[in-house]
Design an enzyme around this catalytic site. Sequence first.
Site, PDB file in Angstrom:
ATOM      1  CD  GLU A 145      -3.080  -0.977   0.235  1.00  0.00           C
ATOM      2  OE1 GLU A 145      -3.120   0.030  -0.492  1.00  0.00           O
ATOM      3  OE2 GLU A 145      -3.915  -1.901   0.161  1.00  0.00           O
ATOM      4  NE  ARG A 154      -3.867   2.776  -0.578  1.00  0.00           N
ATOM      5  CZ  ARG A 154      -5.127   2.694  -0.186  1.00  0.00           C
ATOM      6  NH1 ARG A 154      -5.786   3.773   0.141  1.00  0.00           N
ATOM      7  NH2 ARG A 154      -5.743   1.534  -0.101  1.00  0.00           N
ATOM      8  CG  ASP A 208      -5.857  -7.149  -7.515  1.00  0.00           C
ATOM      9  OD1 ASP A 208      -4.780  -7.362  -6.953  1.00  0.00           O
ATOM     10  OD2 ASP A 208      -6.778  -6.470  -6.999  1.00  0.00           O
ATOM     11  CD  GLU A 212     -11.002  -1.653  -7.961  1.00  0.00           C
ATOM     12  OE1 GLU A 212     -12.174  -1.342  -7.614  1.00  0.00           O
ATOM     13  OE2 GLU A 212     -10.012  -1.493  -7.219  1.00  0.00           O
TER      14      GLU A 212
HETATM   15  C1  DMJ Z   1      -6.505   0.465  -4.855  1.00  0.00           C
HETATM   16  O1  DMJ Z   1      -5.738   0.803  -3.755  1.00  0.00           O
HETATM   17  C2  DMJ Z   1      -5.668  -0.148  -5.918  1.00  0.00           C
HETATM   18  O2  DMJ Z   1      -6.322  -0.063  -7.103  1.00  0.00           O
HETATM   19  C3  DMJ Z   1      -5.305  -1.567  -5.636  1.00  0.00           C
HETATM   20  O3  DMJ Z   1      -4.625  -2.181  -6.705  1.00  0.00           O
HETATM   21  C4  DMJ Z   1      -6.481  -2.404  -5.283  1.00  0.00           C
HETATM   22  N1  DMJ Z   1      -7.616  -1.698  -4.888  1.00  0.00           N
HETATM   23  C5  DMJ Z   1      -7.654  -0.387  -4.397  1.00  0.00           C
HETATM   24  C6  DMJ Z   1      -8.955   0.291  -4.726  1.00  0.00           C
HETATM   25  O4  DMJ Z   1     -10.044  -0.509  -4.783  1.00  0.00           O
END
Ligand code: DMJ
Length: 643
Positions: free
Chosen positions: A268, A272, A401, A535
């Site tokens: 994260e 971010r 993902d 998404e």
């Molecule tokens: C985000 O922090 C990013 O897109 C991450 O890859 C997965 N999901 C959250 C938002 O839903």
Amino acid sequence: MTTPALLPLSGRRLPPLNLGASAFPHHRATLRLSEKFILLLILSAFITLCFGAFFFLPDSSKHKRFDLGLEDVLIPHVDTSKGGKNLGGFLIHGQGHDEHRHREEEERLRNKIRADHEKALEEAKEKLKKSRDEIQAEIQTEKNKVVQELKKKDSKPLPPVPLPNLIGINSGEPADLDIREKRNKIKEMMKHAWDNYRQYGWGHNELKPIARKGHSTNIFGNSQMGATIVDALDTLYIMGLHDEFREGQEWIDKNLDFSVNSEVSVFEVNIRFIGGLLAAYYLSGQEVFKIKAVQLAGKLLPAFNTPTGIPWAMVNLKSGVGRNWGWASAGSSILAEFGTLHMEFVHLSYLTGDPVYYNKVMHIRKLLQKMDRPNGLYPNYLNPRTGRWGQHHTSVGGLGDSFYEYLLKAWLMSDKMDTEARKMYDDAIEAIEKHLIRKSNGGLTFIGEWKNGHLERKMGHLTCFAGGMFALGADGSRDDKAGHYLQLGAEIAHTCHESYDRTTLKLGPEAFKFDGGVEAVAVRQNEKYYILRPEVIETYWYMWRFTHDPKYRQWGWEATQAIDKYCRVSGGFSGVKDVYSSSPTYDDVQQSFFLAETLKYLYLLFSNDDLLPLDNWVFNTEAHPLPVLHLANTTLSGNPAYR
Ligand code: DMJ
């Protein structure tokens, strides 16, 4: 930090003042107070000993003595012409006034030692007289000095590198009035989210828009790291909200500090914070963002100190101690976490000329390449101690993902030079298509979850990003199946739109099923929430860029209106707990990714394609745009800064 009381000198051992690792970032500065006293006493004893020795040793100067290297001090200029003879290590003195001069020197030295000794004793006594508070204050000053020094060192400008081609930063204004108005509406929503965060949550990681106060979760640790500020910066920039951008920059400059005793999620923080800072740097050219990104990356590196080099999920920014989530398959690391570092880390190596970041992510790749994959699928869990897979679960949604996304994007961001990554992506999606992608009875294409050889016919909101990924990867696909993948992207976009359309609020649930009579609908109560996730909108935007089919803008506008109607509150935007209920309750969290991703993708959907064109920019998984770098296949040799 708690400080035990300092006891009087009464024969009991003084409990140490805790000024250990947590007080000082540098180990040399981590002396405990009691250790200081002991050192002081040893020092005085040593001086006394030398002093005594000097007086009580027989005076052999009349004869001869060893040159202890003191000659320069005692007799600075030995003039051998006056009787002195310098015989290697020995100095044999002459007589008469030389001897006299020598005595004088010795006397001077004795006096000096005596004075020094007395001074040291005085100082020691003074120190011992000081109160605990005074001593602590002195130590605090010392500590501050060390911290300042380290900060100065850390803030040294980095070696300049030629910036890649940064085009389409200030473009995108649509000519069509209706589209312009929609775009302005999205900008207004961004301002509402930002202003409220600014007013009620400033410096906190996120905002509670109903309670009107700061909010955080364990992914950010226990510090106020301003996650929303960092995540929102590039969206503010491309929307032309420059005053707000500057406010954010100022906060980051003055307050964003990573020397905190806080355990954060490596993934994260990477997507971010490092992603957000790097994008802000590339867009604005402001050095502070690059410097902060590099400082933070340095704090994440200890997470890679595992037997395999597969990083821990969490790391303490101060101590560097890492560990994994308790719930993750017997201490495993998670594919979507350790597999979503590549873009940011390659950019860090590019910008610093330091291959350390690049080597870390390439090591992960090499390790994965060597491993057997059940049915060609990557399991979500990998044990960082043993290097073995955990449970054989595979997902294109949560836990898996963005690993697939970053394989594709590694190839794209290298200007399509990193063909190794492209091959891994092609192999992975072939296996996914074979084992995970199905059509429902009602004709909806969905991506299920693979659990120990069994396909669960459930798709997560998170999985909906894959529509955009298939479209983005269509060009350059194996066997020239571009049309096929664009079509697959469109089908996923359609299914995900259905998951929105089949709810009361026209907002998508967290997960939806394709079982029996159920199609694209959430069944379990705890899967009916919408937390401002991006998404589905992300996929609309990619599909729009590749097809210009107006339905994607239409779907995007439906989502915008639903968010504005059901998630907007006077203190910002909140997630809702049940998208099938006509009177929804709020979860009272304004997620930072709402500003980073959801609003950015909506804004881009209603902008012209010349805003951040996809030939020049690759968006990280948190929607932070990073420029394409022309890098030779899996090396940094295309980088002139690489040394
Ligand atoms: C985000 O922090 C990013 O897109 C991450 O890859 C997965 N999901 C959250 C938002 O839903």
